[in-house]
Design an enzyme around this catalytic site. Sequence first.
Site, PDB file in Angstrom:
ATOM      1  N   THR A   1      36.970  80.679  18.680  1.00 54.91           N
ATOM      2  CA  THR A   1      36.939  82.107  18.385  1.00 54.91           C
ATOM      3  C   THR A   1      37.347  82.409  16.947  1.00 54.91           C
ATOM      4  OG1 THR A   1      37.606  82.459  20.664  1.00 54.91           O
ATOM      5  CG2 THR A   1      37.837  84.331  19.170  1.00 54.91           C
ATOM      6  N   GLU A   2      36.499  83.104  16.236  1.00 58.99           N
ATOM      7  CA  GLU A   2      36.781  83.558  14.869  1.00 58.99           C
ATOM      8  C   GLU A   2      37.186  82.410  13.950  1.00 58.99           C
ATOM      9  OE1 GLU A   2      36.259  86.785  14.148  1.00 58.99           O
ATOM     10  OE2 GLU A   2      35.907  87.415  16.212  1.00 58.99           O
ATOM     11  N   LEU A   3      36.661  81.235  14.238  1.00 59.05           N
ATOM     12  CA  LEU A   3      36.965  80.009  13.482  1.00 59.05           C
ATOM     13  C   LEU A   3      38.459  79.677  13.459  1.00 59.05           C
ATOM     14  CD1 LEU A   3      34.513  79.995  10.416  1.00 59.05           C
ATOM     15  CD2 LEU A   3      34.204  79.005  12.664  1.00 59.05           C
TER      16      LEU A   3
ATOM     17  N   TRP B   1      38.767  82.912  10.149  1.00 61.34           N
ATOM     18  CA  TRP B   1      37.941  83.489   9.083  1.00 61.34           C
ATOM     19  C   TRP B   1      38.209  84.986   8.900  1.00 61.34           C
ATOM     20  CZ3 TRP B   1      32.036  83.180  10.855  1.00 61.34           C
ATOM     21  CH2 TRP B   1      31.817  84.069  11.906  1.00 61.34           C
TER      22      TRP B   1
END
Lengths: 437, 397
Positions: free
Chosen positions: B145-147, B305
């Site tokens: 999730t979301e890097l 990120w």
Amino acid sequence: MKVLMFTWEFPPLISGGLGTACYGIVKGLLKQGVEVDLVLPTREEVYFPMRTESDVDSLPVKFLSPAKEIEFTNTVFKTAREKFEFVGVSSVPESYISMKEISTFYEYFENFTERYDYKSKVPFREVLNNIMGSENIFEKVKEFTLRAQRYAQSLEYDIIHAHDWLTYPAGIIAKTVSGKKLVCHIHATEFDRAGGAGDIRIHNIEYSGMTDADAVIAVSRYTAEMVISRYLIDTAKISVVHNAHNIDIREFENKKRLFKDPVVLFLGRITLQKGPDYFLEAARIILEKYPKVRFVMAGAGDMEKKIIHKSAKYRLKNRFLFTGFLNSTHVAEMFSNSDIYVLSSVSEPFGIAPLEAMSYSLATIISKQSGVAEVIQNAIKVDFWDVKLLSDHIIELIEKPDYRKKLGAAGRHEVELIKWDKACTEIIDVYTKTVKR
Amino acid sequence: MINLVFYFQVHQPYRIKNFSVLDIGKGKDIFDDELNGEVMRKVANKCYLPANKLLLELIDKYEGRFRIAYSITGTAIEQFRKYCPEVLYSFRDLAKTNCVEFIGETYYHSLSFLYDKEEFLDQVKMHRETIKKEFGFSPITFRNTELIYQDTLSDYIWEEEGYKVILTEGVDRILDWRSPLYAYKDKNKNMMMLLKFYSLSDDIAFRFSNKGWVEYPLTVDKFVKWIRDLNLIEKGKKNLFLNLFMDYETFGEHQWEETGIFEFMRALPGKALKSKQIEFSWPSDALHITNYQPESISFPEPVSWADMERDLSAWRENDMQYNALETFYEILARVKASKNPELLEIARKLSTSDHFYYMSTKYFQDGDVHKYFSPYGSPETGYRNFMNAVTDLEERI
């Protein structure tokens, strides 16, 4: 006897706490044969001639100007709302909102119409601006005051009755013009609203009004003491008349339950005056020992965000919940789903909410710094700042459901006995003595 | 050689209704069906459908030389099915070209990696099965999730069957003097890692239509020149990876069609492929074309990120977020113990990271990205709705 009454609120036109009290008072006075010409902050120069008890609901309207009155009587209104739009009255309570709160009022509204907000902001803004009108309440008070002379000269009455600072200047003008006696009624002082010294202009108006008045009615001894100590008003002309309530006490069967665990309720505006932070501190103490209790903070206000953040900081999990703004149906539902009600106010001239809570058989704890504490026996009373004692009492009520139910039942019975009739007899007594003086 | 690795994130959460305390225990729907459908249809028309059409055309045109990767969350796939099935069909069409790699992640786009390893692995398995079923593809590459990444993630994922590559953010404080253009290995050297090249990714995703940006307007010529210039750092013929990772909604939703974003994308492959030094690759290509021994890189602290900070602060910074997360994972454990599949599904929909993102107060005052994505008027309202919804779930156990 006939009264010229100035007030800022009257339901359903403008209904805040002041409006609710005025409704009870006027209805009670009419019942005992006293007639009232009611003046509200309307766009048009009109008054509401109250002659029989049912008038408090039908709200007959009369124009001061005879020409306008003819136009008005010849206009056909399909709904009551159309009639009131013609007269020009808004529906937002203003008198009980402190200056600071007005700026957060927009936000308060936004929270509650959020869903619409998402789709389109424009029509919503329009509605909001029209409801709010001018933010400067002093401009409105000025306009209201300027008109007082015409009302005072055109109408016939035996005494003038003005409710709270917004109408005191009008009361003073009317007294000067007519030579009739003036009764100033204190529902709340700026000290209560601001939680300390507030707007100096309002303090000055409150002082002038009460000084010039021939009689002052305070809604509680608590308020009377404040009037004496802070405004140095002559004790001889102060009378205490406790508020009653218009609560419709219904029989209700089994309590619905939102939660399996006991619910402790705060219900009111989340502002400094109501002491929401003391309620939170008590919850924190209790939840450490009893994690199986739900605390609900119901309402909106300028301290809401602060309390949300603080409750999260204390990691009260989902044991301390927030409802946001509630309408009257939701308020009723919230009461009927709760077990314990807490009024944690720092300064409460009267406080109608605990009576409402008690009418739902809730075990009730009220701040000693409130007027309602003077009239109620079947409630627990604590100093608002004594968080430890408050939490001890809540724990006791949680631990002993029988005691809780007993207190709730006794409270409900007691509330049933509080009637506007008694308050109005006392008000008429004040009128009679003042006129004779 | 520089390999352009395009990976697009496709995600839609189940947004929560204005959920009052008084709605608790009444069996009311927690999720805003109307709003979710409305958003899905809007984004489908502005982004998913036209972007899929464009990329399909490009894939056909360049006969295998243009390749891309997607990570599509389970909650997005479910909502395609429910509100806009043609989007799902068009992704299947893309899958059939064999020029698309599908990346694995948590089905619910959740933060479970940080709180509950077992739940995390369950959600990863669920996602893997869904991708296999919908697109006939078994993911080799993983992105959280979301890097969000830290060293332990590689260890968790390595235990999972099939994963060999992990994607995360090329965070300066971790890379230090190193370049995000090289392939790396995780701390324990089990997984291949590719790191997002954030400046060029964000030039497309965030700055593309910003008229205040000195490089505005971003032309394909300019962008390809920047890419060629990057190749200058490599004299020893090592394969480089320019990892352009971004939300798919960049196309047509964050950057509207009028900005020329679609035209930019249409022209990019042709221009890039004209250069002998540029190819398009999948993340998993790194396994075959990395012609050097990748260096191992350690992420002792979590990165992501999101926002300028590229850490967890978008979801876990203020007290509301901490309290909501801690409450949620406690209740999730109880839901699991209750063995009620219906409640577990609701709980998992509540695990989606977006709910905690809406509670962020970091940039809210400036009307920044958090506000742009939030369906609520304020972080506090988001918190209130979430906490009431979680309580409703708890009362139903």
